[in-house]
Design a protein around this motif. Structure first.
Motif, PDB file in Angstrom:
ATOM      1  N   CYS A   1       0.838  -1.214   0.000  1.00  8.68           N
ATOM      2  CA  CYS A   1       0.000   0.000   0.000  1.00  8.68           C
ATOM      3  C   CYS A   1       0.865   1.253   0.000  1.00  8.68           C
ATOM      4  CB  CYS A   1      -0.930  -0.006   1.200  1.00  8.68           C
ATOM      5  SG  CYS A   1      -2.203  -1.285   1.135  1.00  8.68           S
ATOM      6  N   THR A   2       1.947   1.187   0.741  1.00  8.13           N
ATOM      7  CA  THR A   2       2.837   2.353   0.798  1.00  8.13           C
ATOM      8  C   THR A   2       3.466   2.622  -0.573  1.00  8.13           C
ATOM      9  OG1 THR A   2       3.317   1.862   3.119  1.00  8.13           O
ATOM     10  CG2 THR A   2       4.833   3.323   1.965  1.00  8.13           C
ATOM     11  N   GLY A   3       3.881   1.558  -1.291  1.00  4.31           N
ATOM     12  CA  GLY A   3       4.480   1.719  -2.621  1.00  4.31           C
ATOM     13  C   GLY A   3       3.502   2.296  -3.624  1.00  4.31           C
ATOM     14  N   VAL A   4       2.263   1.843  -3.564  1.00  3.07           N
ATOM     15  CA  VAL A   4       1.253   2.350  -4.485  1.00  3.07           C
ATOM     16  C   VAL A   4       1.032   3.837  -4.261  1.00  3.07           C
ATOM     17  CG1 VAL A   4      -1.194   2.238  -5.106  1.00  3.07           C
ATOM     18  CG2 VAL A   4       0.126   0.122  -4.775  1.00  3.07           C
ATOM     19  N   ILE A   5       0.970   4.235  -3.000  1.00  3.32           N
ATOM     20  CA  ILE A   5       0.726   5.650  -2.687  1.00  3.32           C
ATOM     21  C   ILE A   5       1.887   6.505  -3.185  1.00  3.32           C
ATOM     22  CG2 ILE A   5       0.515   7.310  -0.783  1.00  3.32           C
ATOM     23  CD1 ILE A   5      -1.011   5.101   0.749  1.00  3.32           C
ATOM     24  N   ILE A   6       3.103   6.011  -2.984  1.00  3.76           N
ATOM     25  CA  ILE A   6       4.275   6.781  -3.426  1.00  3.76           C
ATOM     26  C   ILE A   6       4.290   6.916  -4.974  1.00  3.76           C
ATOM     27  CG2 ILE A   6       6.809   6.752  -3.565  1.00  3.76           C
ATOM     28  CD1 ILE A   6       6.791   5.452  -0.792  1.00  3.76           C
ATOM     29  N   PHE A   7       4.010   5.826  -5.666  1.00  2.00           N
ATOM     30  CA  PHE A   7       3.996   5.857  -7.135  1.00  2.00           C
ATOM     31  C   PHE A   7       2.940   6.819  -7.643  1.00  2.00           C
ATOM     32  CE2 PHE A   7       2.313   4.328 -11.164  1.00  2.00           C
ATOM     33  CZ  PHE A   7       3.451   4.374 -11.952  1.00  2.00           C
ATOM     34  N   GLU A   8       1.774   6.778  -7.058  1.00  2.07           N
ATOM     35  CA  GLU A   8       0.677   7.649  -7.492  1.00  2.07           C
ATOM     36  C   GLU A   8       1.063   9.121  -7.345  1.00  2.07           C
ATOM     37  OE1 GLU A   8      -3.069   8.725  -8.952  1.00  2.07           O
ATOM     38  OE2 GLU A   8      -2.007   6.798  -8.953  1.00  2.07           O
ATOM     39  N   CYS A   9       1.690   9.451  -6.210  1.00  3.34           N
ATOM     40  CA  CYS A   9       2.110  10.842  -5.998  1.00  3.34           C
ATOM     41  C   CYS A   9       3.171  11.250  -7.028  1.00  3.34           C
ATOM     42  CB  CYS A   9       2.652  11.011  -4.582  1.00  3.34           C
ATOM     43  SG  CYS A   9       1.391  10.825  -3.299  1.00  3.34           S
ATOM     44  N   TRP A  10       4.117  10.362  -7.332  1.00 11.94           N
ATOM     45  CA  TRP A  10       5.172  10.686  -8.300  1.00 11.94           C
ATOM     46  C   TRP A  10       4.601  10.874  -9.691  1.00 11.94           C
ATOM     47  CZ3 TRP A  10       6.699   7.887 -12.616  1.00 11.94           C
ATOM     48  CH2 TRP A  10       7.875   8.325 -13.202  1.00 11.94           C
ATOM     49  N   PHE A  11       3.675   9.990 -10.048  1.00  7.89           N
ATOM     50  CA  PHE A  11       3.104  10.035 -11.388  1.00  7.89           C
ATOM     51  C   PHE A  11       2.341  11.335 -11.604  1.00  7.89           C
ATOM     52  CE2 PHE A  11      -0.349   9.185 -14.363  1.00  7.89           C
ATOM     53  CZ  PHE A  11       0.357   8.713 -15.448  1.00  7.89           C
ATOM     54  N   ARG A  12       1.578  11.728 -10.609  1.00  6.73           N
ATOM     55  CA  ARG A  12       0.793  12.950 -10.742  1.00  6.73           C
ATOM     56  C   ARG A  12       1.684  14.179 -10.835  1.00  6.73           C
ATOM     57  NH1 ARG A  12      -4.421  12.390  -6.707  1.00  6.73           N
ATOM     58  NH2 ARG A  12      -5.395  10.591  -7.794  1.00  6.73           N
TER      59      ARG A  12
END
Length: 416
Positions: free
Chosen positions: A381-392
């Protein structure tokens, strides 16, 4: 024949005076004292008894020694008896009290009271009926000068005699007597017992006031003892429990005397036996234990006398006695439920059940796997949140540059 004993006694007394070798001039005074003494004990028509090898003409029944309190009165129980034929109760009877001489071992010589009214040095009062052979006497307002030996005498016309074999010793004290607290022995819980506080009462006309830390409505009463003296009492019935063990009962006696109050106090501590109370069990170490490790079960209880302890294990076949004693230590092989029982002669009490929980290897692996699963989910869950923030952040749309505007060949900049 009557005066022959007097002559013998006179000569004996004179010999004593000469042997003392005091002042020869005192002889006349001593002889006068002898004559006064003989006039009391050897009157014409009297039965001459001197208690030196001769049976007394009569006896009195009274305590040998009585204690009095300064400033208070003293009632002396007294009865007399005689079988002498010269005594006749139909005739007038006079009672005489004489104060003893503590310096010589002879008869008393100082008359302090005669019921005829001729002498009453200490304001005594005969409150008994002499015709019924009751010579009870009241001494009022005693002081230390009253402390002495006293002899009682009856004068009844031809019968005149002194109870020389029954002297009364009066002692006078400044401090009052401490009251006595009576509690039955071998006290047990649930018993109803009578607690009594009593105080010596030399003057029943003015009994002491008794108070204690039990119920204050306890009724006071004064009762007569077998020897004719008096005791003042208060009583209370209490039903015992374990809370009475170690309880202090205090009682005070207040004597009213001339000039004020004198007080004395007594205290006793109750010792009450009771069945076990507040029985509990504990385990060390607490929580899950590993198979093969040692645990210690401990039992505690409040009881008197101290209890014995028995441990039981609950099973599907019934409760099993596994140990005797306050501590039960054992090597754990499997879990189970345990309790202890505290017992003494008055009863027993069971503790709440405690659980011995054992963790096995499979349970440990299962717990570790669950922990890893949870940790993996958290990391994912932590990795998904980090990726989403980077992508945006790196995919924001860029704004197109605005073309300049010319007016009359002059570029106009629009300020936004």
């Amino acid at each position: 024949m009557i005066f022959f004993p007097q002559m013998i006694f006179t000569h004996f007394y004179i010999l004593i005076c000469f042997r003392d070798s005091t002042v020869m001039a005192a002889l006349t005074e001593n002889m006068l004292t002898v004559n006064m003494l003989l006039s009391v004990f050897f009157l014409p028509g009297a039965l001459a008894e001197d208690c030196y090898g001769i049976t007394p003409a009569f006896n009195i029944t009274t305590p040998n020694t009585m204690e009095a309190l300064t400033g208070s009165c003293l009632q002396i129980p007294c009865t007399y008896d005689t079988e002498n034929t010269k005594y006749n109760s139909s005739r007038r009877i006079y009672a005489v009290w004489m104060k003893g001489d503590t310096q010589i071992h002879l008869h008393p010589k100082v008359v302090i009271f005669n019921s005829s009214g001729t002498v009453n040095t200490y304001q005594l009062e005969i409150i008994g009926n002499l015709k019924e052979k009751i010579c009870t006497t009241l001494f009022p307002n005693l002081t230390t000068r009253h402390a002495d030996k006293y002899f009682f005498r009856i004068e009844n016309y031809q019968f005149r005699a002194t109870a020389c074999a029954n002297p009364l010793q009066i002692k006078v004290k400044d401090s009052p007597w401490s009251p006595s607290i009576y509690v039955p022995s071998d006290l047990k819980e649930h018993q109803s017992v009578t607690v009594t506080c009593s105080a010596f009462t030399p003057c029943p006309n003015s009994p002491p006031e008794l108070t204690w830390n039990l119920q204050q409505d306890s009724l006071r009463h004064t009762e007569k003892n077998r020897d004719g003296t008096f005791t003042t009492k208060i009583q209370e019935i209490i039903t015992l429990s374990d809370t009475h063990d170690g309880y202090n009962i205090s009682c005070s006696a207040r004597y009213s005397v001339i000039g004020g109050i004198k007080t004395a106090e007594t205290e006793v501590t109750l010792s009450v036996s009771y069945a076990p109370k507040d029985t509990s069990a504990s385990i060390s170490p607490s929580g899950l234990v590993s198979a093969g490790s040692w645990v210690e079960l401990s039992c505690s209880s409040r009881a008197k006398p101290p209890p014995t302890f028995t441990w039981f294990r609950i099973s599907e076949h019934g409760d099993i006695n596994v140990s005797v004693g306050q501590i039960y230590s054992f090597n754990v092989t499997e879990g189970g439920e345990y309790y202890c029982v505290a017992s003494n002669d008055l009863g027993q009490q069971k503790s709440p059940v405690i659980l011995v929980a054992v963790e096995d290897d499979q349970a440990s692996e299962f717990q570790i796997l669950n922990v890893l699963k949870i940790l993996g989910i958290v990391l994912l869950c932590t990795g998904v949140i980090i990726f989403e923030c980077w992508f945006r952040f790196y995919n924001k749309p860029k704004k197109e540059p605005e073309e300049p505007t010319y007016v009359n060949n002059v570029m106009v900049t629009t300020v936004s």
